[in-house]
Design a protein around this motif. Structure first.
Motif, short mmCIF file in Angstrom:
data_model
loop_
_atom_site.label_atom_id
_atom_site.label_comp_id
_atom_site.label_asym_id
_atom_site.label_seq_id
_atom_site.Cartn_x
_atom_site.Cartn_y
_atom_site.Cartn_z
N VAL A 1 -1.06 1.85 -1.92
CA VAL A 1 0.31 2.02 -1.44
C VAL A 1 0.70 3.48 -1.62
N ILE A 2 0.98 4.16 -0.53
CA ILE A 2 1.53 5.51 -0.58
C ILE A 2 3.03 5.39 -0.76
N ILE A 3 3.61 6.18 -1.65
CA ILE A 3 5.05 6.19 -1.83
C ILE A 3 5.52 7.64 -1.77
N CYS A 4 6.53 7.91 -0.96
CA CYS A 4 6.95 9.30 -0.76
C CYS A 4 8.43 9.47 -1.04
N ASP A 5 8.79 10.70 -1.38
CA ASP A 5 10.19 11.04 -1.67
C ASP A 5 10.31 12.56 -1.59
N VAL A 6 11.55 13.04 -1.58
CA VAL A 6 11.78 14.48 -1.61
C VAL A 6 11.89 15.00 -3.03
N PHE A 7 12.02 14.08 -4.02
CA PHE A 7 12.17 14.48 -5.41
C PHE A 7 10.87 14.25 -6.16
N ALA B 1 2.07 13.36 5.88
CA ALA B 1 1.16 13.16 7.01
C ALA B 1 -0.30 13.37 6.61
N GLU B 2 -0.53 14.39 5.82
CA GLU B 2 -1.91 14.67 5.37
C GLU B 2 -2.44 13.52 4.53
N THR C 1 -6.18 6.74 5.54
CA THR C 1 -6.39 5.75 6.60
C THR C 1 -7.35 6.22 7.69
N ASP C 2 -8.05 7.32 7.43
CA ASP C 2 -8.96 7.90 8.43
C ASP C 2 -8.23 8.19 9.75
N GLY C 3 -6.97 8.59 9.63
CA GLY C 3 -6.20 8.97 10.80
C GLY C 3 -5.61 7.83 11.60
#
Length: 342
Positions: A193-199, A221-222, A228-230
């Protein structure tokens, strides 16, 4: 008894409050022990409203709670005095079409703690239906019991996502709901599970969990392409409510993927329909939860859901005004602030 009362936007205080509830045959009385501060509580404190729900008279705050049973109605057999419990805060009309269909969270008559005009649970004791009161296992403490409520939202999201073993998911937003949704997705069968935030401060907390890949939005994005191999993620959980995210929500989802909308934007948010159509993305929404408390408690007890790293600070009830002031400041390092009545 003492209660934390929101008088109007920006004004809360501990007050003497006269209880009006009477213990019914199917109810229990609970001495409150722990209550978590939720983002909705803070929003009511700051603005006095959330969408159509407007605070028009003094209201007790709080809806994430655990405590000890001090009395039981004569028809209650599965709970007893002294049991440690947590409480599901929404009480539906059990005769409504939605309740009979098993989606009682969508009952328009539901009475939900700390949603105007219903008083919340930040008080010394409450009367609550036994059917929505759940015994805590011995290895689940009071703070964890209070966390069952936000965890149930993550569980509802993961269940709606129809996770298949080995799916890769992306969670947008690393606040309380984002992290618990990510944990529920792992427990539900996601391999990563990728989890993203600005902080970055919030992402540091998420790094404590194996299986989570915390990344700043700048390099999202990277990370998605590498993992996921794109192809894009199988499932995206939108937990931020941020308009720019919703507008471009299809960007990181694989063709045929699923988007689950968890966060609530303050104003209507448009999104690119054609981009979603080109990938045949399935969109799902959640509103609170239904029938998730027993599952959540079992996973907590099993050790597959760990919430202790999310507890940023604990305040005594006498200091609850200061606790709310801190929550309203929105420190990036804070995930969940907990109050203890004792």
């Amino acid at each position: 008894m003492k209660a934390l009362v929101l008088e109007k936007a920006g004004q809360i205080s501990i007050q003497d409050w006269e209880a009006s509830e009477i213990l019914g045959e199917n109810d229990v009385e609970i001495k409150i022990h722990s209550v978590g501060i939720c983002g909705s509580d803070v929003h009511y404190y700051q603005y006095g409203r959330i969408g159509p729900f407007v605070v028009e008279k003094p209201m007790i705050l709080g809806h994430e709670a655990s405590g000890v049973i001090t009395a039981v109605g004569k028809n209650v057999t599965h709970l007893k005095i002294g049991d440690r419990v947590c409480m599901e805060p929404g009480i539906p009309n059990l005769q409504s079409p939605q309740s009979r269909a098993g989606i009682y969270n969508l009952d328009p008559e539901i009475r939900f703690w700390a949603t105007p005009p219903i008083d919340g649970c930040l008080r010394e004791r409450v009367i609550h239906p036994a059917a929505f009161t759940f015994k805590l296992p011995d290895n689940v403490n009071f703070a964890e019991g209070a966390m069952v409520e936000p965890l149930a939202i993550g569980m509802q999201a993961a269940t709606k996502a129809e996770i298949k073993p080995g799916d890769i998911a992306l969670v947008v937003g690393a606040g309380t709901i984002g992290i618990v949704t990510a944990l529920a997705a792992l427990a539900g069968g996601c391999s990563d599970v990728i989890i993203c935030d600005v902080f970055d401060e919030k992402l540091e907390i998420a790094k404590q969990y194996p299986g989570l890949h915390p990344v700043n939005n700048k390099v999202l994005a990277e990370k998605v392409n590498t993992l996921t191999d794109g192809n894009g993620v199988n499932i995206l959980f939108e937990c931020s409510g941020a308009k720019p995210v919703i507008t471009t929500i299809s960007e990181h989802i694989a063709p045929g993927g699923i988007a689950v909308l968890v966060g609530m934007p303050i104003d209507p948010a448009p999104f690119d329909i054609v981009s979603a159509q080109a990938k045949e993305i399935t969109f799902k929404t959640i509103f609170r939860y239904a029938n998730m408390y027993p599952r959540t408690i079992r996973l907590l007890s099993s050790g597959k859901l760990k919430v202790t790293p999310l507890l940023s600070a604990t305040y005594k009830f006498k200091d609850s005004v200061q606790a709310y002031e801190r929550a309203a400041e929105g420190h990036p390092t804070d995930i969940k602030i907990m109050l203890e009545m004792e």
